[in-house]
Design a protein around this motif. Structure first.
Motif, PDB file in Angstrom:
ATOM      1  N   ALA A  79      12.767 -33.481  31.020  1.00 40.95           N
ATOM      2  CA  ALA A  79      13.595 -32.439  31.639  1.00 40.95           C
ATOM      3  C   ALA A  79      13.019 -32.024  32.994  1.00 40.95           C
ATOM      4  N   LEU A  80      11.708 -31.922  33.049  1.00 40.85           N
ATOM      5  CA  LEU A  80      11.051 -31.570  34.320  1.00 40.85           C
ATOM      6  C   LEU A  80      11.269 -32.671  35.356  1.00 40.85           C
ATOM      7  N   MET A  81      11.150 -33.928  34.945  1.00 39.60           N
ATOM      8  CA  MET A  81      11.259 -35.050  35.877  1.00 39.60           C
ATOM      9  C   MET A  81      12.687 -35.236  36.409  1.00 39.60           C
ATOM     10  N   THR A  82      13.684 -34.751  35.676  1.00 42.96           N
ATOM     11  CA  THR A  82      15.078 -34.915  36.140  1.00 42.96           C
ATOM     12  C   THR A  82      15.587 -33.712  36.930  1.00 42.96           C
ATOM     13  N   GLU A  83      14.770 -32.657  37.038  1.00 43.16           N
ATOM     14  CA  GLU A  83      15.184 -31.497  37.844  1.00 43.16           C
ATOM     15  C   GLU A  83      15.278 -31.904  39.310  1.00 43.16           C
ATOM     16  N   GLU A  84      16.249 -31.360  39.986  1.00 39.90           N
ATOM     17  CA  GLU A  84      16.431 -31.681  41.400  1.00 39.90           C
ATOM     18  C   GLU A  84      15.606 -30.749  42.277  1.00 39.90           C
ATOM     19  N   VAL A  85      14.896 -31.337  43.219  1.00 34.66           N
ATOM     20  CA  VAL A  85      14.132 -30.566  44.201  1.00 34.66           C
ATOM     21  C   VAL A  85      15.074 -30.204  45.344  1.00 34.66           C
ATOM     22  N   THR A  86      15.766 -31.181  45.842  1.00 32.85           N
ATOM     23  CA  THR A  86      16.807 -30.986  46.863  1.00 32.85           C
ATOM     24  C   THR A  86      18.013 -31.804  46.418  1.00 32.85           C
ATOM     25  N   ASP A  87      19.007 -31.813  47.213  1.00 23.35           N
ATOM     26  CA  ASP A  87      20.236 -32.530  46.872  1.00 23.35           C
ATOM     27  C   ASP A  87      19.964 -34.029  46.709  1.00 23.35           C
ATOM     28  N   GLY A  88      19.963 -34.533  45.470  1.00 24.94           N
ATOM     29  CA  GLY A  88      19.770 -35.951  45.178  1.00 24.94           C
ATOM     30  C   GLY A  88      18.324 -36.385  45.011  1.00 24.94           C
ATOM     31  N   LEU A  89      17.350 -35.495  45.198  1.00 21.73           N
ATOM     32  CA  LEU A  89      15.929 -35.849  45.062  1.00 21.73           C
ATOM     33  C   LEU A  89      15.366 -35.140  43.846  1.00 21.73           C
ATOM     34  N   THR A  90      14.997 -35.899  42.815  1.00 19.49           N
ATOM     35  CA  THR A  90      14.454 -35.294  41.590  1.00 19.49           C
ATOM     36  C   THR A  90      12.935 -35.216  41.680  1.00 19.49           C
ATOM     37  N   VAL A  91      12.367 -34.433  40.772  1.00 17.79           N
ATOM     38  CA  VAL A  91      10.904 -34.288  40.705  1.00 17.79           C
ATOM     39  C   VAL A  91      10.277 -35.653  40.421  1.00 17.79           C
ATOM     40  N   GLY A  92      10.872 -36.424  39.493  1.00 12.54           N
ATOM     41  CA  GLY A  92      10.339 -37.748  39.162  1.00 12.54           C
ATOM     42  C   GLY A  92      10.326 -38.686  40.352  1.00 12.54           C
ATOM     43  N   LEU A  93      11.413 -38.696  41.111  1.00 12.34           N
ATOM     44  CA  LEU A  93      11.477 -39.549  42.290  1.00 12.34           C
ATOM     45  C   LEU A  93      10.480 -39.106  43.350  1.00 12.34           C
ATOM     46  N   LEU A  94      10.355 -37.804  43.526  1.00 17.35           N
ATOM     47  CA  LEU A  94       9.391 -37.274  44.496  1.00 17.35           C
ATOM     48  C   LEU A  94       7.959 -37.653  44.110  1.00 17.35           C
ATOM     49  N   LEU A  95       7.621 -37.479  42.813  1.00 17.56           N
ATOM     50  CA  LEU A  95       6.272 -37.851  42.363  1.00 17.56           C
ATOM     51  C   LEU A  95       6.043 -39.356  42.488  1.00 17.56           C
ATOM     52  N   GLY A  96       7.089 -40.153  42.262  1.00 16.47           N
ATOM     53  CA  GLY A  96       6.973 -41.599  42.441  1.00 16.47           C
ATOM     54  C   GLY A  96       6.751 -41.976  43.893  1.00 16.47           C
ATOM     55  N   LEU A  97       7.422 -41.296  44.792  1.00 22.42           N
ATOM     56  CA  LEU A  97       7.240 -41.574  46.221  1.00 22.42           C
ATOM     57  C   LEU A  97       5.855 -41.145  46.716  1.00 22.42           C
ATOM     58  N   ILE A  98       5.326 -40.102  46.108  1.00 18.41           N
ATOM     59  CA  ILE A  98       3.993 -39.624  46.498  1.00 18.41           C
ATOM     60  C   ILE A  98       2.911 -40.625  46.066  1.00 18.41           C
ATOM     61  N   GLN A  99       3.243 -41.516  45.128  1.00 18.48           N
ATOM     62  CA  GLN A  99       2.269 -42.515  44.664  1.00 18.48           C
ATOM     63  C   GLN A  99       1.777 -43.402  45.805  1.00 18.48           C
ATOM     64  N   VAL A 100       2.625 -43.718  46.750  1.00 14.76           N
ATOM     65  CA  VAL A 100       2.226 -44.586  47.876  1.00 14.76           C
ATOM     66  C   VAL A 100       1.137 -43.930  48.726  1.00 14.76           C
ATOM     67  N   PRO A 101       1.300 -42.667  49.174  1.00 15.59           N
ATOM     68  CA  PRO A 101       0.205 -42.061  49.937  1.00 15.59           C
ATOM     69  C   PRO A 101      -1.057 -41.828  49.106  1.00 15.59           C
ATOM     70  N   VAL A 102      -0.891 -41.570  47.797  1.00 19.82           N
ATOM     71  CA  VAL A 102      -2.072 -41.387  46.948  1.00 19.82           C
ATOM     72  C   VAL A 102      -2.865 -42.694  46.871  1.00 19.82           C
ATOM     73  N   THR A 103      -2.166 -43.818  46.759  1.00 17.78           N
ATOM     74  CA  THR A 103      -2.855 -45.114  46.747  1.00 17.78           C
ATOM     75  C   THR A 103      -3.542 -45.364  48.089  1.00 17.78           C
ATOM     76  N   GLY A 104      -2.886 -45.016  49.178  1.00 19.23           N
ATOM     77  CA  GLY A 104      -3.511 -45.137  50.500  1.00 19.23           C
ATOM     78  C   GLY A 104      -4.739 -44.253  50.623  1.00 19.23           C
ATOM     79  N   ALA A 105      -4.673 -43.051  50.066  1.00 19.43           N
ATOM     80  CA  ALA A 105      -5.835 -42.151  50.087  1.00 19.43           C
ATOM     81  C   ALA A 105      -6.980 -42.712  49.249  1.00 19.43           C
ATOM     82  N   ALA A 106      -6.653 -43.356  48.119  1.00 19.57           N
ATOM     83  CA  ALA A 106      -7.691 -43.967  47.287  1.00 19.57           C
ATOM     84  C   ALA A 106      -8.379 -45.102  48.046  1.00 19.57           C
TER      85      ALA A 106
END
Length: 140
Positions: A79-106
């Motif tokens: 339920a948390l992952m399907t909540e919308e942050v903005t129009d069409g952007l869910t928490v799950g998608l946002l956290l998935g997109l953040i994975q790329v910079p986190v890998t770069g930071a690692a």
């Protein structure tokens, strides 16, 4: 072709020189038996190995820790992952997109710790092991 079997010959340049002592036992070309510590048992190599191990753990935990958190949230809190942050952007998608910079930071963290901790130790060992460098430094 003959090999130098004198007590001054050292297989490992960084091994401490042992005083010459006659050994009781066999005579002939193999009468000198050297006992050196194995390279993996040398204290500097142990320090290098532990620094490199720490470096790998930090970088791996940074990248995989975030990904594991993402997977746990996806499985336990849909339920948390399907909540919308903005129009069409869910928490799950946002956290998935953040994975790329986190890998770069690692990767950046891995590089930083390599330059700061592992590389200086490796360079010091390289200088100690290289006979030409030791001769040059001894002349100074």
């Amino acid at each position: 072709m003959s090999y130098d079997t004198s007590p001054s010959y050292s297989t490992y340049p960084w091994a401490p020189r042992q005083p010459e002592q006659p050994e009781p036992g066999p005579t002939g070309p193999h009468r000198h038996r050297h006992r050196h510590t194995a390279p993996g048992q040398h204290s500097d190599i142990r320090v290098l190995r532990s620094a490199y191990r720490w470096q790998r753990r930090v970088a791996t935990l940074a990248a995989l820790g975030y990904f594991t958190l993402f997977l746990v949230l996806s499985a336990s809190a849909p339920a948390l992952m399907t909540e919308e942050v903005t129009d069409g952007l869910t928490v799950g998608l946002l956290l998935g997109l953040i994975q790329v910079p986190v890998t770069g930071a690692a990767i950046g963290l891995y590089e930083y710790t390599a330059r700061r901790t592992v590389d200086p130790i490796a360079e010091r060992l390289r200088r100690q092991a290289d006979p030409d460098t030791r001769r040059t430094e001894a002349r100074r």
